[in-house]
Motif scaffolding. Sequence first.
Motif, PDB file in Angstrom:
ATOM      1  N   VAL A 112      41.170  41.115  42.489  1.00  0.00           N
ATOM      2  CA  VAL A 112      40.788  42.474  42.114  1.00  0.00           C
ATOM      3  C   VAL A 112      41.754  43.032  41.080  1.00  0.00           C
ATOM      4  O   VAL A 112      41.337  43.646  40.090  1.00  0.00           O
ATOM      5  CB  VAL A 112      40.717  43.381  43.367  1.00  0.00           C
ATOM      6  CG1 VAL A 112      40.620  44.845  42.985  1.00  0.00           C
ATOM      7  CG2 VAL A 112      39.547  42.976  44.233  1.00  0.00           C
ATOM      8  N   GLU A 113      43.044  42.815  41.275  1.00  0.00           N
ATOM      9  CA  GLU A 113      44.027  43.332  40.324  1.00  0.00           C
ATOM     10  C   GLU A 113      43.855  42.700  38.946  1.00  0.00           C
ATOM     11  O   GLU A 113      43.946  43.387  37.922  1.00  0.00           O
ATOM     12  CB  GLU A 113      45.443  43.097  40.837  1.00  0.00           C
ATOM     13  CG  GLU A 113      45.820  44.010  41.977  1.00  0.00           C
ATOM     14  CD  GLU A 113      47.147  43.645  42.618  1.00  0.00           C
ATOM     15  OE1 GLU A 113      47.768  42.636  42.202  1.00  0.00           O
ATOM     16  OE2 GLU A 113      47.561  44.365  43.541  1.00  0.00           O
ATOM     17  N   SER A 114      43.569  41.401  38.890  1.00  0.00           N
ATOM     18  CA  SER A 114      43.391  40.762  37.585  1.00  0.00           C
ATOM     19  C   SER A 114      42.109  41.254  36.914  1.00  0.00           C
ATOM     20  O   SER A 114      42.079  41.453  35.702  1.00  0.00           O
ATOM     21  CB  SER A 114      43.394  39.243  37.712  1.00  0.00           C
ATOM     22  OG  SER A 114      42.283  38.809  38.468  1.00  0.00           O
ATOM     23  N   GLN A 115      41.055  41.481  37.691  1.00  0.00           N
ATOM     24  CA  GLN A 115      39.820  42.004  37.114  1.00  0.00           C
ATOM     25  C   GLN A 115      40.037  43.424  36.600  1.00  0.00           C
ATOM     26  O   GLN A 115      39.580  43.770  35.514  1.00  0.00           O
ATOM     27  CB  GLN A 115      38.687  41.983  38.146  1.00  0.00           C
ATOM     28  CG  GLN A 115      37.357  42.428  37.594  1.00  0.00           C
ATOM     29  CD  GLN A 115      36.843  41.506  36.505  1.00  0.00           C
ATOM     30  OE1 GLN A 115      37.042  40.304  36.545  1.00  0.00           O
ATOM     31  NE2 GLN A 115      36.177  42.075  35.513  1.00  0.00           N
ATOM     32  N   GLU A 116      40.751  44.246  37.363  1.00  0.00           N
ATOM     33  CA  GLU A 116      41.038  45.611  36.926  1.00  0.00           C
ATOM     34  C   GLU A 116      41.876  45.603  35.649  1.00  0.00           C
ATOM     35  O   GLU A 116      41.673  46.430  34.761  1.00  0.00           O
ATOM     36  CB  GLU A 116      41.758  46.387  38.018  1.00  0.00           C
ATOM     37  CG  GLU A 116      40.859  46.784  39.168  1.00  0.00           C
ATOM     38  CD  GLU A 116      41.614  47.461  40.287  1.00  0.00           C
ATOM     39  OE1 GLU A 116      42.866  47.392  40.312  1.00  0.00           O
ATOM     40  OE2 GLU A 116      40.963  48.064  41.151  1.00  0.00           O
ATOM     41  N   ALA A 117      42.787  44.652  35.547  1.00  0.00           N
ATOM     42  CA  ALA A 117      43.613  44.563  34.344  1.00  0.00           C
ATOM     43  C   ALA A 117      42.745  44.232  33.128  1.00  0.00           C
ATOM     44  O   ALA A 117      42.934  44.802  32.055  1.00  0.00           O
ATOM     45  CB  ALA A 117      44.698  43.505  34.523  1.00  0.00           C
ATOM     46  N   ARG A 118      41.775  43.335  33.299  1.00  0.00           N
ATOM     47  CA  ARG A 118      40.881  43.006  32.184  1.00  0.00           C
ATOM     48  C   ARG A 118      40.044  44.215  31.782  1.00  0.00           C
ATOM     49  O   ARG A 118      39.791  44.446  30.613  1.00  0.00           O
ATOM     50  CB  ARG A 118      39.974  41.839  32.555  1.00  0.00           C
ATOM     51  CG  ARG A 118      40.674  40.501  32.458  1.00  0.00           C
ATOM     52  CD  ARG A 118      39.666  39.407  32.646  1.00  0.00           C
ATOM     53  NE  ARG A 118      39.202  39.471  34.025  1.00  0.00           N
ATOM     54  CZ  ARG A 118      39.326  38.481  34.900  1.00  0.00           C
ATOM     55  NH1 ARG A 118      39.844  37.350  34.534  1.00  0.00           N
ATOM     56  NH2 ARG A 118      38.908  38.618  36.126  1.00  0.00           N
ATOM     57  N   TRP A 119      39.594  44.982  32.774  1.00  0.00           N
ATOM     58  CA  TRP A 119      38.775  46.154  32.471  1.00  0.00           C
ATOM     59  C   TRP A 119      39.582  47.211  31.730  1.00  0.00           C
ATOM     60  O   TRP A 119      39.089  47.843  30.810  1.00  0.00           O
ATOM     61  CB  TRP A 119      38.223  46.769  33.741  1.00  0.00           C
ATOM     62  CG  TRP A 119      37.142  45.986  34.402  1.00  0.00           C
ATOM     63  CD1 TRP A 119      36.310  45.060  33.835  1.00  0.00           C
ATOM     64  CD2 TRP A 119      36.774  46.058  35.765  1.00  0.00           C
ATOM     65  NE1 TRP A 119      35.455  44.557  34.767  1.00  0.00           N
ATOM     66  CE2 TRP A 119      35.707  45.153  35.974  1.00  0.00           C
ATOM     67  CE3 TRP A 119      37.228  46.790  36.858  1.00  0.00           C
ATOM     68  CZ2 TRP A 119      35.097  44.977  37.197  1.00  0.00           C
ATOM     69  CZ3 TRP A 119      36.609  46.628  38.072  1.00  0.00           C
ATOM     70  CH2 TRP A 119      35.569  45.721  38.238  1.00  0.00           C
ATOM     71  N   THR A 120      40.816  47.405  32.159  1.00  0.00           N
ATOM     72  CA  THR A 120      41.607  48.481  31.560  1.00  0.00           C
ATOM     73  C   THR A 120      42.248  48.089  30.241  1.00  0.00           C
ATOM     74  O   THR A 120      42.607  48.950  29.458  1.00  0.00           O
ATOM     75  CB  THR A 120      42.700  48.956  32.531  1.00  0.00           C
ATOM     76  OG1 THR A 120      43.522  47.846  32.889  1.00  0.00           O
ATOM     77  CG2 THR A 120      42.091  49.567  33.785  1.00  0.00           C
ATOM     78  N   GLN A 121      42.395  46.795  29.961  1.00  0.00           N
ATOM     79  CA  GLN A 121      43.007  46.376  28.702  1.00  0.00           C
ATOM     80  C   GLN A 121      42.031  46.450  27.538  1.00  0.00           C
ATOM     81  O   GLN A 121      42.420  46.593  26.402  1.00  0.00           O
ATOM     82  CB  GLN A 121      43.561  44.962  28.808  1.00  0.00           C
ATOM     83  CG  GLN A 121      44.793  44.895  29.669  1.00  0.00           C
ATOM     84  CD  GLN A 121      45.237  43.464  29.913  1.00  0.00           C
ATOM     85  OE1 GLN A 121      44.569  42.520  29.514  1.00  0.00           O
ATOM     86  NE2 GLN A 121      46.362  43.300  30.571  1.00  0.00           N
TER      87      GLN A 121
END
Length: 156
Positions: A112-121
Amino acid sequence: MSDATERPAADSDAWATACAEDLEAEKARRRATYGPQPGSATEELRKLVDAVADKVSALPGPLFGMAAQGAVQQFINQAKAAVEPVIERNPGVFDHLAAAGNELLAAYRSAVESQEARWTQGTPPSTDAVRETEKAGDPTDPRDEGPGPDGRIDLD
């Protein structure tokens, strides 16, 4: 004592004793602040079974009726009798299951954290680009192919 670095035998354990005392004091402080540490998974399962049994047996009598209340209590006793031997025979299994659950939770959090990072970057598209895409339609979207062979528009 001829050498300045030599210490009496009584002082050889002084450091270990002081560390042990400090550790116990820290544990006592944490227990006072945060409460007791959770026990093993086996102990926690026993607590859970007891808590559920207490809650079910504490439900108001008129809800079940007196005859049903006796049946509920008998069911609780049978469930405890069935669970207890399993816990006694396999105490390590519950610790392994708890550790596996923690590993699964850590893996989920990481995903989840890696997916959120992709979304926010990523940068959001400009409103002009969105409008152009809406006007032109998506050529890969089968819904944007226009009327079907019989001249009718498929809405699905």
